[in-house]
Design an enzyme around this catalytic site. Structure first.
Site, PDB file in Angstrom:
ATOM      1  N   ARG A  54       0.821  -1.210   0.000  1.00 59.21           N
ATOM      2  CA  ARG A  54       0.000   0.000   0.000  1.00 59.21           C
ATOM      3  C   ARG A  54       0.859   1.265   0.000  1.00 59.21           C
ATOM      4  NH1 ARG A  54      -2.377   3.016   3.971  1.00 59.21           N
ATOM      5  NH2 ARG A  54      -1.897   1.500   5.614  1.00 59.21           N
ATOM      6  N   TYR A  58     -11.538  13.665 -20.568  1.00 61.43           N
ATOM      7  CA  TYR A  58     -12.306  12.438 -20.365  1.00 61.43           C
ATOM      8  C   TYR A  58     -13.480  12.707 -19.419  1.00 61.43           C
ATOM      9  CZ  TYR A  58     -13.267   7.846 -18.283  1.00 61.43           C
ATOM     10  OH  TYR A  58     -13.880   6.721 -17.795  1.00 61.43           O
ATOM     11  N   ASP A  93      -2.431  14.898 -18.950  1.00 61.66           N
ATOM     12  CA  ASP A  93      -2.826  13.507 -19.147  1.00 61.66           C
ATOM     13  C   ASP A  93      -2.388  13.126 -20.559  1.00 61.66           C
ATOM     14  OD1 ASP A  93      -4.133  11.119 -19.819  1.00 61.66           O
ATOM     15  OD2 ASP A  93      -5.831  11.553 -18.520  1.00 61.66           O
ATOM     16  N   LYS A 109      -4.170   1.460 -20.526  1.00 58.22           N
ATOM     17  CA  LYS A 109      -4.214   1.621 -21.973  1.00 58.22           C
ATOM     18  C   LYS A 109      -2.881   1.222 -22.621  1.00 58.22           C
ATOM     19  CE  LYS A 109      -8.273   3.493 -21.026  1.00 58.22           C
ATOM     20  NZ  LYS A 109      -8.266   3.792 -19.600  1.00 58.22           N
TER      21      LYS A 109
END
Length: 386
Positions: free
Chosen positions: A53, A107, A179, A204
């Site tokens: 984590r 997006y 991005d 992606k």
């Protein structure tokens, strides 16, 4: 000022070797999977504490070193998703009372994060038309701490020139966050053009096989540490197996993306000649409104393109049902070619008129071009148009 590292190896070599271990005798050529959430801790000290984590599990660390090398960044952090990366990246920059300037061409999930969630943190967001070169200065406030944009844009494939925006952010002392998911480091490395922070949905192109969920944030070591603290608290660390698969995918990043660039260029050129297709969106076409920007900013025009069918929504539905090689699925950037309709995915909650104003009318289809034969993909589109 963004800090970047001098690249000594070609990108294709970095994609295979960057961040790896020395070639010691007996060492595995393929990095092992450490499918463990616990590692033995030294007694009497907190130094060297390893816990997934915290973003310091072995498989995640290897991916982070490699992506940082590919982007020319000081450091990178792997997170559980692209949205997790976007949220933690910006929450590391913004505080209650701060203002974020963002491109309106982003997006849909990112837009909802900004307009629905950030307001609950006391962060104000202004969306602007990124083609208006002076809009950033006009809409800036004394509380503005960062500018966020996406290039190339999902799903319209518009290309925003980073250079004038970066001049402005340097002058004002605010962060430029980009991005770069659609481009991948093969086609664009935003830090080289003045960006401070680079975000990817690793789901992606970075992974490229439609089997991993992940996100990456790149920047200075100090900033990435701030993002790490957010990731730890919000529980956005990746699973070890996802990290291992992502490292495997990165090895073929360069060859995959270059093939996708070539395929998309051929398919876009073919589509632009068809009467059944009202418009073809691809920055590699001279007819594209940002073609000149793309030529100077990008190293490749990308594997993403879009078409608008002359028959509108009914034609799109019929076309998608007849496709045999292109699969109807919402993601992108993998070796398999995909088709999606933004009206049923990213723009599902936007009415038809507003979608049309955003450049996504009925009949608009986004194509994620894979590594199959371009000839076969064109034949598939042709038979579906009949």
């Amino acid at each position: 000022m963004p800090t970047r590292r001098q690249r000594t190896l070609d990108l294709s070599t970095l994609a295979v070797h960057a961040g790896g271990d020395p070639h010691d005798t007996g060492a595995p050529v393929v990095p092992p999977l450490y499918q463990s959430v616990n590692f033995v801790q030294e007694v009497g000290t907190g130094e060297g504490l390893r816990y997934p984590r915290y973003g310091n599990a072995p498989n995640a660390e290897l991916v982070q070193r490699r992506v940082a090398a590919l982007e020319g960044a000081e450091a990178a952090l792997l997170l559980a998703s692209g949205m997790g990366a976007t949220a933690c990246a910006l929450l590391a920059l913004l505080r209650p009372g701060d203002h974020l300037l963002a491109s309106a061409w982003i997006y849909g999930g990112t837009q909802r994060l900004f307009l629905q969630e950030f307001v609950t943190f006391g962060i104000d967001v202004t969306l602007v038309d990124p083609t208006e070169t002076r809009v950033w200065r006009k809409r800036m406030r004394k509380e503005t701490r960062a500018i966020f944009l996406e290039t190339p844009v999902n799903p319209t494939c518009r290309v925003i020139d980073l250079r004038p925006v970066s001049y402005f952010t340097k002058e004002e002392g605010i962060a430029l966050v980009v991005d770069s998911t659609f481009a991948s480091p093969v086609n664009l490395r935003p830090i080289e053009h003045g960006a401070d922070v680079v975000i990817h949905s690793a789901t992606k192109y970075l992974n490229g096989h439609h089997d991993v969920l992940g996100g990456v944030v790149c920047g200075t070591e100090a900033y990435v540490e701030e993002v790490r603290q957010k990731m730890m608290l919000w529980g956005q660390a990746p699973d070890p197996f996802a990290s291992w698969l992502l490292e495997r995918g990165l090895k073929t990043l360069d060859v995959r993306v270059r093939r996708q660039n070539e395929n998309a260029q051929r398919i876009a050129a073919w589509c632009s000649e068809r009467k059944e297709i009202r418009r073809t969106h691809y920055p590699g076409l001279e007819s594209h409104p940002d073609h000149q920007i793309a030529r100077t900013l990008l190293d490749g025009f990308g594997g993403m393109m879009a078409i608008e069918l002359a028959g509108g929504a009914r034609a799109a539905d019929k076309f998608v049902r007849k496709l045999k090689l292109f699969r109807h699925a919402p993601s992108l950037g993998g070796v398999d070619s995909l088709v999606s309709e933004p009206r049923f995915t990213s723009h599902m909650d936007v009415d038809a008129d507003e979608r049309a104003r955003a450049g996504v009318p009925d009949g608009f289809l986004r194509l994620s071009v894979g590594i199959e034969s371009a000839t076969d993909l064109i034949a598939d589109i042709e038979q579906a148009l009949r």
